[in-house]
Design an enzyme around this catalytic site. Sequence first.
Site, PDB file in Angstrom:
ATOM      1  N   ARG A 188     -13.744  -1.357   0.361  1.00 40.13           N
ATOM      2  CA  ARG A 188     -13.575  -2.671  -0.258  1.00 40.13           C
ATOM      3  C   ARG A 188     -12.961  -3.624   0.749  1.00 40.13           C
ATOM      4  O   ARG A 188     -12.045  -3.264   1.488  1.00 40.13           O
ATOM      5  CB  ARG A 188     -12.680  -2.579  -1.496  1.00 40.13           C
ATOM      6  CG  ARG A 188     -13.354  -1.885  -2.676  1.00 40.13           C
ATOM      7  CD  ARG A 188     -12.469  -1.880  -3.895  1.00 40.13           C
ATOM      8  NE  ARG A 188     -13.085  -1.137  -4.985  1.00 40.13           N
ATOM      9  CZ  ARG A 188     -12.461  -0.754  -6.090  1.00 40.13           C
ATOM     10  NH1 ARG A 188     -11.178  -1.049  -6.243  1.00 40.13           N
ATOM     11  NH2 ARG A 188     -13.081  -0.093  -7.036  1.00 40.13           N
ATOM     12  N   ARG A 190      -3.185  -0.398  -1.070  1.00 41.46           N
ATOM     13  CA  ARG A 190      -4.382  -1.239  -1.101  1.00 41.46           C
ATOM     14  C   ARG A 190      -5.048  -1.189   0.276  1.00 41.46           C
ATOM     15  O   ARG A 190      -4.602  -1.835   1.210  1.00 41.46           O
ATOM     16  CB  ARG A 190      -4.003  -2.678  -1.472  1.00 41.46           C
ATOM     17  CG  ARG A 190      -5.182  -3.552  -1.864  1.00 41.46           C
ATOM     18  CD  ARG A 190      -4.717  -4.936  -2.278  1.00 41.46           C
ATOM     19  NE  ARG A 190      -3.907  -4.905  -3.474  1.00 41.46           N
ATOM     20  CZ  ARG A 190      -4.380  -4.912  -4.718  1.00 41.46           C
ATOM     21  NH1 ARG A 190      -5.682  -4.931  -4.920  1.00 41.46           N
ATOM     22  NH2 ARG A 190      -3.566  -4.896  -5.749  1.00 41.46           N
ATOM     23  N   GLU A 233      -1.471   0.597 -11.416  1.00 39.82           N
ATOM     24  CA  GLU A 233      -2.780   1.121 -11.806  1.00 39.82           C
ATOM     25  C   GLU A 233      -3.216   2.272 -10.903  1.00 39.82           C
ATOM     26  O   GLU A 233      -3.134   2.186  -9.680  1.00 39.82           O
ATOM     27  CB  GLU A 233      -3.827   0.005 -11.744  1.00 39.82           C
ATOM     28  CG  GLU A 233      -5.227   0.474 -12.087  1.00 39.82           C
ATOM     29  CD  GLU A 233      -6.307  -0.452 -11.544  1.00 39.82           C
ATOM     30  OE1 GLU A 233      -7.414   0.048 -11.301  1.00 39.82           O
ATOM     31  OE2 GLU A 233      -6.024  -1.660 -11.341  1.00 39.82           O
ATOM     32  N   SER A 266      -9.016   2.976 -13.867  1.00 39.66           N
ATOM     33  CA  SER A 266      -9.602   2.091 -14.876  1.00 39.66           C
ATOM     34  C   SER A 266     -10.790   2.812 -15.475  1.00 39.66           C
ATOM     35  O   SER A 266     -11.666   3.285 -14.742  1.00 39.66           O
ATOM     36  CB  SER A 266     -10.073   0.772 -14.251  1.00 39.66           C
ATOM     37  OG  SER A 266      -8.991  -0.060 -13.920  1.00 39.66           O
ATOM     38  N   ARG A 312      -3.789   6.772  -4.262  1.00 33.56           N
ATOM     39  CA  ARG A 312      -2.721   6.321  -5.158  1.00 33.56           C
ATOM     40  C   ARG A 312      -2.037   7.503  -5.844  1.00 33.56           C
ATOM     41  O   ARG A 312      -0.841   7.446  -6.120  1.00 33.56           O
ATOM     42  CB  ARG A 312      -3.284   5.337  -6.190  1.00 33.56           C
ATOM     43  CG  ARG A 312      -3.707   4.026  -5.549  1.00 33.56           C
ATOM     44  CD  ARG A 312      -3.907   2.913  -6.548  1.00 33.56           C
ATOM     45  NE  ARG A 312      -4.150   1.651  -5.848  1.00 33.56           N
ATOM     46  CZ  ARG A 312      -4.061   0.452  -6.404  1.00 33.56           C
ATOM     47  NH1 ARG A 312      -3.729   0.336  -7.675  1.00 33.56           N
ATOM     48  NH2 ARG A 312      -4.303  -0.645  -5.708  1.00 33.56           N
TER      49      ARG A 312
END
Length: 430
Positions: free
Chosen positions: A262, A277, A349, A352, A391
């Site tokens: 990403r 991130r 988070e 999801s 994560r």
Amino acid sequence: MHDIRIIRDNPAAFDAALSRRGMSPVSSKILAIDEARRAKILAAETAQAEANKAAKEVGAAKARGDEEEFQRLRTLMADKKAEIAALNEEAKAEDAKLNDLLMGIPNLPDESIPDGEDEDDNVEIHRWGEPRTFDFQPVEHYEVPAIRPGMDFETAAKLSGSRFVLLSGAVARLHRALAQFMLDVHVEEHGLTETITPVLVREDMMYGTGQLPKFGEDSYQTTNGWWLIPTAEVTLTNIVNGMTIEENYLPRRYVAHTQCFRSEAGSAGRDTSGMLRQHQFEKVEMVSITRPEDSAAEHDRMTQQAQTILEKLGLPYRTVVLCTGDLGAGMRKTHDIEVWLPGQNAYREISSVSIAGDYQARRMNARYKPAEGGKPQFVHTLNGSGLAVGRTLIAVIENGQQADGSVDLPEVLHPYLRGGTRITAEGQLV
């Protein structure tokens, strides 16, 4: 992508649903293009009927020696042929315009999700575990002494730039163990089909799952037109791209462990320290393909599957349902699972889990044949992290950190670490 028939039947309801996302009404623009497209198609069909009639009459005119009528009909046929071609091109252009517009409109939010502007309006629906009480001040993952030898941001920056990390030694092994543990649970306990997929895909696959056309800046494209996947959602969901499958083939439940890429466009200044991130990371991704009537139950099932991983690792978490303002563009409903990070003193988070409904299926033209017969129907697609490996690594480190700088590791991981139970303050797995 949306069904134009639903918009025609109830444009006010369509606009009302989009207004929950903060969007202005768009149905009138959609219907104007649709009307122009249909008018061109009708005109072309009318011209074709006239051409067909002339074709039948031209032979009769010639047979009776009516040269004037014969030439008139031949001219009419030539004119109609040109008219039909022009009308078909105009209809094709209107159709492309309509398709582009529909492709860029987000999914309609499920009626059950809360209205809201941003993450502050998300609603907690579940909580598990109690955050650990420390007798010292916990630090973030990259500050834990045990981890420093095996988490190298400086060398990664030399190799690739910012938002990359080089893992080595005990940390690299722990990262690998986490991914293997997740796969084993999902395959052996949850019944998912393990899948190894490409990480480079064709552009139409990115359109199929909704990363294109609006969100191309979030991903990376190669010079020859391939795209690097942001998650295995792209590859796993597109397995049924262009297919019409038998109902008894459903549900299909896949899991894959892949590298993900990403650009993190729009995240400048956010989570710049550590590996929360990154541009390149690993995820264990779950995707389900179901009948429409089964997707709500499947969403709950997938949420529980992701939660199970955290519970087995002994990591406190909470689950929230996203409000309309925080909902991803392609999704109808999303549960975010947030793990407790003591170094940040916050829930962050880690997964999801979302229902896309038939939004992706329409873009991919993915259908199933009802067992009792009848017209093929669009499938429903769902996806969810099970989990983001990096994560999860962060959460294991921060929740397991000790006062002497070492890290105690979850018991379920010990078999994956050849009996190792902790990483010493010097960075050794013992």
